[in-house]
Design a protein around this motif. Structure first.
Motif, PDB file in Angstrom:
ATOM      1  N   THR A   1       0.908  -1.351   0.077  1.00 17.36           N
ATOM      2  CA  THR A   1      -0.086  -0.114   0.026  1.00 17.36           C
ATOM      3  C   THR A   1       0.893   1.194  -0.030  1.00 17.36           C
ATOM      4  OG1 THR A   1      -1.951  -1.066   1.248  1.00 17.36           O
ATOM      5  CG2 THR A   1      -1.971   1.102   1.393  1.00 17.36           C
ATOM      6  N   GLY A   2       0.466   2.228  -0.741  1.00 17.36           N
ATOM      7  CA  GLY A   2       1.134   3.413  -0.999  1.00 17.36           C
ATOM      8  C   GLY A   2       2.414   3.500  -1.811  1.00 17.36           C
ATOM      9  N   LYS A   3       2.879   2.372  -2.175  1.00 16.88           N
ATOM     10  CA  LYS A   3       4.300   2.144  -2.985  1.00 16.88           C
ATOM     11  C   LYS A   3       3.885   1.969  -4.425  1.00 16.88           C
ATOM     12  CE  LYS A   3       6.751   2.166   0.750  1.00 16.88           C
ATOM     13  NZ  LYS A   3       7.571   3.136   1.235  1.00 16.88           N
ATOM     14  N   GLU A   4       4.982   2.502  -5.246  1.00 14.45           N
ATOM     15  CA  GLU A   4       5.094   2.350  -6.688  1.00 14.45           C
ATOM     16  C   GLU A   4       5.690   1.062  -7.326  1.00 14.45           C
ATOM     17  OE1 GLU A   4       7.672   4.487  -9.948  1.00 14.45           O
ATOM     18  OE2 GLU A   4       6.575   5.652  -8.647  1.00 14.45           O
ATOM     19  N   GLY A   5       5.360   0.472  -8.080  1.00 17.87           N
ATOM     20  CA  GLY A   5       5.761  -0.944  -8.554  1.00 17.87           C
ATOM     21  C   GLY A   5       5.906  -0.971 -10.004  1.00 17.87           C
ATOM     22  N   THR A   6       6.925  -1.590 -10.546  1.00 20.77           N
ATOM     23  CA  THR A   6       7.071  -1.818 -11.842  1.00 20.77           C
ATOM     24  C   THR A   6       7.024  -3.507 -12.210  1.00 20.77           C
ATOM     25  OG1 THR A   6       8.181   0.168 -11.947  1.00 20.77           O
ATOM     26  CG2 THR A   6       8.589  -1.518 -13.885  1.00 20.77           C
ATOM     27  N   VAL A   7       6.452  -3.953 -13.053  1.00 20.68           N
ATOM     28  CA  VAL A   7       6.541  -5.423 -13.576  1.00 20.68           C
ATOM     29  C   VAL A   7       6.759  -5.409 -15.164  1.00 20.68           C
ATOM     30  CG1 VAL A   7       4.924  -6.276 -11.779  1.00 20.68           C
ATOM     31  CG2 VAL A   7       3.929  -5.498 -13.733  1.00 20.68           C
ATOM     32  N   TYR A   8       7.247  -6.542 -15.431  1.00 20.18           N
ATOM     33  CA  TYR A   8       7.657  -6.611 -16.915  1.00 20.18           C
ATOM     34  C   TYR A   8       7.166  -8.253 -17.437  1.00 20.18           C
ATOM     35  CZ  TYR A   8      11.268  -3.303 -15.888  1.00 20.18           C
ATOM     36  OH  TYR A   8      11.827  -2.154 -15.554  1.00 20.18           O
ATOM     37  N   ALA A   9       6.796  -8.100 -18.788  1.00 19.92           N
ATOM     38  CA  ALA A   9       6.634  -9.337 -19.294  1.00 19.92           C
ATOM     39  C   ALA A   9       7.254  -9.315 -20.754  1.00 19.92           C
ATOM     40  CB  ALA A   9       5.026  -9.502 -19.535  1.00 19.92           C
ATOM     41  N   THR A  10       7.703 -10.620 -20.975  1.00 16.57           N
ATOM     42  CA  THR A  10       8.684 -10.614 -22.089  1.00 16.57           C
ATOM     43  C   THR A  10       8.320 -11.808 -23.232  1.00 16.57           C
ATOM     44  OG1 THR A  10      10.377  -9.926 -20.698  1.00 16.57           O
ATOM     45  CG2 THR A  10      11.083 -11.184 -22.798  1.00 16.57           C
ATOM     46  N   CYS A  11       8.214 -11.458 -24.158  1.00 20.05           N
ATOM     47  CA  CYS A  11       7.711 -12.568 -25.420  1.00 20.05           C
ATOM     48  C   CYS A  11       8.978 -13.713 -25.512  1.00 20.05           C
ATOM     49  CB  CYS A  11       7.788 -11.956 -26.887  1.00 20.05           C
ATOM     50  SG  CYS A  11       6.523 -10.663 -26.870  1.00 20.05           S
ATOM     51  N   ASP A  12       8.653 -14.803 -25.723  1.00 18.43           N
ATOM     52  CA  ASP A  12       9.450 -15.957 -25.831  1.00 18.43           C
ATOM     53  C   ASP A  12      10.445 -15.697 -26.898  1.00 18.43           C
ATOM     54  OD1 ASP A  12       8.233 -17.349 -23.833  1.00 18.43           O
ATOM     55  OD2 ASP A  12       6.731 -18.376 -25.102  1.00 18.43           O
ATOM     56  N   ASP A  13      11.552 -16.187 -27.009  1.00 19.74           N
ATOM     57  CA  ASP A  13      12.529 -16.142 -28.162  1.00 19.74           C
ATOM     58  C   ASP A  13      11.941 -16.641 -29.423  1.00 19.74           C
ATOM     59  OD1 ASP A  13      14.508 -15.352 -26.478  1.00 19.74           O
ATOM     60  OD2 ASP A  13      15.408 -17.489 -26.230  1.00 19.74           O
ATOM     61  N   GLY A  14      12.057 -15.821 -30.630  1.00 20.53           N
ATOM     62  CA  GLY A  14      11.586 -16.052 -31.906  1.00 20.53           C
ATOM     63  C   GLY A  14      10.374 -15.233 -31.938  1.00 20.53           C
ATOM     64  N   SER A  15       9.595 -14.664 -31.013  1.00 14.34           N
ATOM     65  CA  SER A  15       8.568 -13.962 -30.969  1.00 14.34           C
ATOM     66  C   SER A  15       8.742 -12.456 -30.997  1.00 14.34           C
ATOM     67  CB  SER A  15       7.467 -14.340 -29.848  1.00 14.34           C
ATOM     68  OG  SER A  15       7.084 -15.647 -29.672  1.00 14.34           O
ATOM     69  N   VAL A  16       7.680 -11.871 -31.535  1.00 10.76           N
ATOM     70  CA  VAL A  16       7.742 -10.296 -31.488  1.00 10.76           C
ATOM     71  C   VAL A  16       6.705  -9.696 -30.806  1.00 10.76           C
ATOM     72  CG1 VAL A  16       7.730  -8.291 -33.103  1.00 10.76           C
ATOM     73  CG2 VAL A  16       8.810 -10.602 -33.797  1.00 10.76           C
ATOM     74  N   LEU A  17       6.682  -8.701 -29.967  1.00  9.00           N
ATOM     75  CA  LEU A  17       5.905  -8.094 -28.984  1.00  9.00           C
ATOM     76  C   LEU A  17       4.837  -7.058 -30.205  1.00  9.00           C
ATOM     77  CD1 LEU A  17       5.065  -7.173 -26.364  1.00  9.00           C
ATOM     78  CD2 LEU A  17       6.398  -5.128 -26.626  1.00  9.00           C
ATOM     79  N   VAL A  18       3.735  -7.509 -29.960  1.00 10.54           N
ATOM     80  CA  VAL A  18       2.533  -6.638 -30.831  1.00 10.54           C
ATOM     81  C   VAL A  18       1.632  -5.784 -29.894  1.00 10.54           C
ATOM     82  CG1 VAL A  18       2.695  -8.271 -32.602  1.00 10.54           C
ATOM     83  CG2 VAL A  18       1.159  -8.539 -30.858  1.00 10.54           C
ATOM     84  N   GLY A  19       2.022  -5.990 -28.596  1.00 11.47           N
ATOM     85  CA  GLY A  19       1.088  -5.196 -27.837  1.00 11.47           C
ATOM     86  C   GLY A  19       1.201  -5.725 -26.400  1.00 11.47           C
ATOM     87  N   GLY A  20       0.583  -5.084 -25.494  1.00 11.18           N
ATOM     88  CA  GLY A  20       0.583  -5.478 -24.112  1.00 11.18           C
ATOM     89  C   GLY A  20      -0.560  -4.861 -23.294  1.00 11.18           C
ATOM     90  N   SER A  21      -0.626  -5.374 -22.016  1.00 10.89           N
ATOM     91  CA  SER A  21      -1.548  -4.881 -21.063  1.00 10.89           C
ATOM     92  C   SER A  21      -1.367  -5.423 -19.600  1.00 10.89           C
ATOM     93  CB  SER A  21      -3.115  -5.377 -21.414  1.00 10.89           C
ATOM     94  OG  SER A  21      -3.051  -6.736 -21.236  1.00 10.89           O
ATOM     95  N   TYR A  22      -2.192  -5.383 -18.695  1.00  8.04           N
ATOM     96  CA  TYR A  22      -1.990  -5.714 -17.203  1.00  8.04           C
ATOM     97  C   TYR A  22      -2.925  -6.083 -16.745  1.00  8.04           C
ATOM     98  CZ  TYR A  22      -3.944  -1.031 -16.834  1.00  8.04           C
ATOM     99  OH  TYR A  22      -4.988  -0.015 -16.807  1.00  8.04           O
ATOM    100  N   LEU A  23      -2.958  -6.804 -15.466  1.00  7.20           N
ATOM    101  CA  LEU A  23      -4.001  -7.250 -14.651  1.00  7.20           C
ATOM    102  C   LEU A  23      -3.747  -6.679 -13.331  1.00  7.20           C
ATOM    103  CD1 LEU A  23      -3.577 -11.037 -15.884  1.00  7.20           C
ATOM    104  CD2 LEU A  23      -5.480  -9.461 -16.663  1.00  7.20           C
ATOM    105  N   MET A  24      -4.688  -6.235 -12.476  1.00  7.83           N
ATOM    106  CA  MET A  24      -4.379  -5.902 -11.265  1.00  7.83           C
ATOM    107  C   MET A  24      -5.624  -6.573 -10.155  1.00  7.83           C
ATOM    108  SD  MET A  24      -3.764  -1.737 -11.496  1.00  7.83           S
ATOM    109  CE  MET A  24      -5.123  -1.422 -12.421  1.00  7.83           C
ATOM    110  N   SER A  25      -5.167  -6.750  -8.938  1.00  4.69           N
ATOM    111  CA  SER A  25      -6.170  -7.725  -8.025  1.00  4.69           C
ATOM    112  C   SER A  25      -6.931  -6.591  -7.366  1.00  4.69           C
ATOM    113  CB  SER A  25      -5.234  -8.608  -6.846  1.00  4.69           C
ATOM    114  OG  SER A  25      -4.282  -7.613  -6.373  1.00  4.69           O
ATOM    115  N   ARG A  26      -6.707  -5.266  -7.433  1.00  2.62           N
ATOM    116  CA  ARG A  26      -7.628  -4.423  -6.704  1.00  2.62           C
ATOM    117  C   ARG A  26      -7.974  -3.211  -7.823  1.00  2.62           C
ATOM    118  NH1 ARG A  26      -8.776  -6.372  -2.072  1.00  2.62           N
ATOM    119  NH2 ARG A  26      -7.045  -7.539  -1.027  1.00  2.62           N
TER     120      ARG A  26
END
Length: 66
Positions: free
Chosen positions: A3-28
Motif C-alpha cells: 500500500t502506498g508504494k510504486e511498483g514496476t512489472v515486466y512481461a517478455t515474449c518467448d525467443d523468436g516471438s515479436v511484441l505486438v502489444g501489451g496490457s496488465y492485470l490488477m487484483s484491486r
C-alpha cells in the motif's frame, strides 16, 4: 505490491516471438496507472502506484506474435 508504494512489472515474449502489444492485470481497482508501454522490442513494462488500503498484485501481459 505494498500500500502506498510504486511498483514496476515486466512481461517478455518467448525467443523468436515479436511484441505486438501489451496490457496488465490488477487484483484491486484502486491503483494509479503511471505507465503501460513497450520497453524493448519484446518486453512490455507496467508501472503503477498502489493507492488501495491493502496490498495488491499486478501482472504485465505481453501480447506476442510468432
Amino acid at each position: 505490491m505494498i500500500t502506498g508504494k510504486e511498483g514496476t512489472v515486466y512481461a517478455t515474449c518467448d525467443d523468436g516471438s515479436v511484441l505486438v502489444g501489451g496490457s496488465y492485470l490488477m487484483s484491486r481497482p484502486m491503483h494509479v496507472l503511471m505507465s503501460s508501454r513497450a520497453a524493448t522490442p519484446n518486453t512490455w513494462v507496467v508501472t503503477v502506484l498502489n493507492t488501495h488500503t491493502e496490498n495488491a498484485t499486478i501482472s504485465a501481459v505481453a501480447e506476442c506474435a510468432p
